[in-house]
Design a protein around this motif. Structure first.
Motif, PDB file in Angstrom:
ATOM      1  N   PRO A  25     -54.702   5.624   6.816  1.00  0.00           N
ATOM      2  CA  PRO A  25     -54.260   5.312   5.135  1.00  0.00           C
ATOM      3  C   PRO A  25     -54.456   3.903   4.569  1.00  0.00           C
ATOM      4  O   PRO A  25     -54.187   2.942   5.569  1.00  0.00           O
ATOM      5  CB  PRO A  25     -52.895   5.972   4.902  1.00  0.00           C
ATOM      6  N   LYS A  74     -55.874   1.909  -5.415  1.00  0.00           N
ATOM      7  CA  LYS A  74     -56.625   2.698  -4.560  1.00  0.00           C
ATOM      8  C   LYS A  74     -55.710   2.961  -3.310  1.00  0.00           C
ATOM      9  O   LYS A  74     -56.422   3.624  -2.312  1.00  0.00           O
ATOM     10  CB  LYS A  74     -57.691   1.774  -4.034  1.00  0.00           C
ATOM     11  N   ASP A  76     -53.251   4.509  -0.565  1.00  0.00           N
ATOM     12  CA  ASP A  76     -52.507   5.956  -0.245  1.00  0.00           C
ATOM     13  C   ASP A  76     -51.036   5.870  -0.041  1.00  0.00           C
ATOM     14  O   ASP A  76     -50.389   6.549  -0.639  1.00  0.00           O
ATOM     15  CB  ASP A  76     -52.960   6.359   1.117  1.00  0.00           C
ATOM     16  N   ARG A  98     -51.082   9.040  -7.922  1.00  0.00           N
ATOM     17  CA  ARG A  98     -51.487   9.506  -6.544  1.00  0.00           C
ATOM     18  C   ARG A  98     -50.746   8.744  -5.301  1.00  0.00           C
ATOM     19  O   ARG A  98     -50.796   9.251  -4.316  1.00  0.00           O
ATOM     20  CB  ARG A  98     -52.789   9.941  -6.691  1.00  0.00           C
ATOM     21  N   VAL A  99     -50.463   7.732  -5.722  1.00  0.00           N
ATOM     22  CA  VAL A  99     -49.829   6.871  -4.724  1.00  0.00           C
ATOM     23  C   VAL A  99     -48.357   7.269  -4.133  1.00  0.00           C
ATOM     24  O   VAL A  99     -47.822   7.439  -4.885  1.00  0.00           O
ATOM     25  CB  VAL A  99     -49.810   5.423  -5.222  1.00  0.00           C
ATOM     26  N   ARG A 178     -48.828  10.831   6.657  1.00  0.00           N
ATOM     27  CA  ARG A 178     -50.251  10.902   6.201  1.00  0.00           C
ATOM     28  C   ARG A 178     -51.407  10.619   7.015  1.00  0.00           C
ATOM     29  O   ARG A 178     -52.533  10.824   6.379  1.00  0.00           O
ATOM     30  CB  ARG A 178     -50.231   9.675   4.981  1.00  0.00           C
ATOM     31  N   ASP A 179     -51.096  10.599   8.144  1.00  0.00           N
ATOM     32  CA  ASP A 179     -52.105  10.422   9.258  1.00  0.00           C
ATOM     33  C   ASP A 179     -51.789  10.759  10.542  1.00  0.00           C
ATOM     34  O   ASP A 179     -51.804  10.110  11.350  1.00  0.00           O
ATOM     35  CB  ASP A 179     -52.370   8.677   9.280  1.00  0.00           C
TER      36      ASP A 179
END
Length: 323
Positions: A25, A74, A76, A98-99, A178-179
């Motif tokens: 991310p 931009k 994440d 969205r962050v 997230r990952d």
């Protein structure tokens, strides 16, 4: 020919299976000590977190550049301490629903201390320089597990290594959420960092033990967690808030405090005008020193910055108080 086509297809499938790893991310972090923790947890993933407050800038009066605002939009994930400390983050985060916004002061299990008040420990004020009020931003993805940080908790939580260890575990959990493809790397990095922080804590405790009970004055009340952890004795601060110059009345009150307590040292900070220290120490017998809670004075950003910030605090305290 048929065998060649099959071999080529197998090679393509293998390449897709082994070479199309999910990108880590995009991560933004506000201040250098927290950035160091995040960078250490992200090591080996092929991505590095972006640091916002760098060089000699201070989170107290930081102004975002357009490139910073774009990076936040931009991102994440954004890791920060709190609304109280980093008021400059309110507007860009409100514009980026969205962050995933992670306020680390909400991390369960932290040691939390109340702001000191009264006399030369006045109520601490952070984050109001951007002109916004304290209204919350309830945007989607806001990772928010408590609200006691708004005025009720002293925000310099990273200056206790026990808190850094707790935050490290939280940082790893967030990144894994997230990952998942890099989960094993995040867990291994977090375990290695935790062991290093435990060793740092033990070393600092031994190094600072001889300074217990020796009174000193700080520039602003940023070091309570460090003092609390290692038995140090700050007796007042020069200014209520770093972006505000102290009044003549307060300067006199601090001078009186130096004399009353026998404070051995008065500490400036590299981001702010240190001329006040000379005024305060003149004729008192107190020595001048410098403390830096974020590594603004030449600590390189990166995974090692957290330990360097705390070791420099210990060294500078010892250099002034131990003489």
């Amino acid at each position: 020919m048929h065998r060649t086509v099959k071999s080529l297809a197998a090679a393509v499938l293998l390449a897709l299976a082994t070479g199309s790893a999910v990108a880590a991310p995009a991560v933004v972090v506000t201040i250098k000590p927290v950035h160091a923790l995040v960078a250490a947890v992200m090591a080996g993933t092929g991505a590095e977190p972006k640091l916002l407050v760098s060089g000699r800038a201070s989170e107290h009066d930081f102004a975002l550049k357009p490139s910073d605002a774009r990076a936040i939009a931009k991102a994440d994930v954004v890791f920060r301490v709190s609304d109280q400390l980093e008021g400059f983050m309110r507007r860009p985060l409100a514009a980026a629903p969205r962050v995933l916004d992670v306020e680390l002061i909400d991390t369960p299990g932290l040691v939390k201390l109340a702001p000191r008040e009264g006399g030369v420990w006045e109520a601490h004020v952070h984050g109001d320089h951007d002109g916004h009020d304290d209204e919350g931003h309830d945007h989607e993805g806001h990772d928010h597990e408590g609200a006691d940080h708004e005025g009720g908790v002293e925000p310099h939580i990273w200056l206790d290594p026990r808190n850094a260890r707790t935050m490290t575990a939280r940082i790893a959990e967030v990144l894994i959420s997230r990952d998942g493809a890099n989960a094993a790397t995040y867990r291994a990095n977090a375990a290695k960092l935790d062991a290093g922080l435990a060793a740092l804590d033990a070393g600092l405790a031994q190094q600072l033990a001889p300074l217990a009970g020796k009174p000193f004055i700080v520039f602003h009340d940023a070091y309570q967690y460090f003092e609390h952890r290692y038995g140090l004795t700050a007796v007042g601060s020069i200014t209520v808030s770093p972006e505000r110059k102290p009044s003549a009345q307060r300067i006199q009150a601090v001078r009186d405090k130096i004399r009353e307590t026998g404070a051995r040292c008065v500490f400036a900070e590299p981001q702010f005008d240190s001329a006040l220290v000379a005024t305060l120490t003149e004729g008192t017998g107190a020595r001048a020193g410098s403390l830096d809670p974020t590594g603004a004075d030449g600590v390189p950003a990166g995974p090692d910055a957290y330990a360097q910030v705390l070791r420099r605090l210990a060294e500078n305290l010892g250099a002034c108080l131990g003489g």
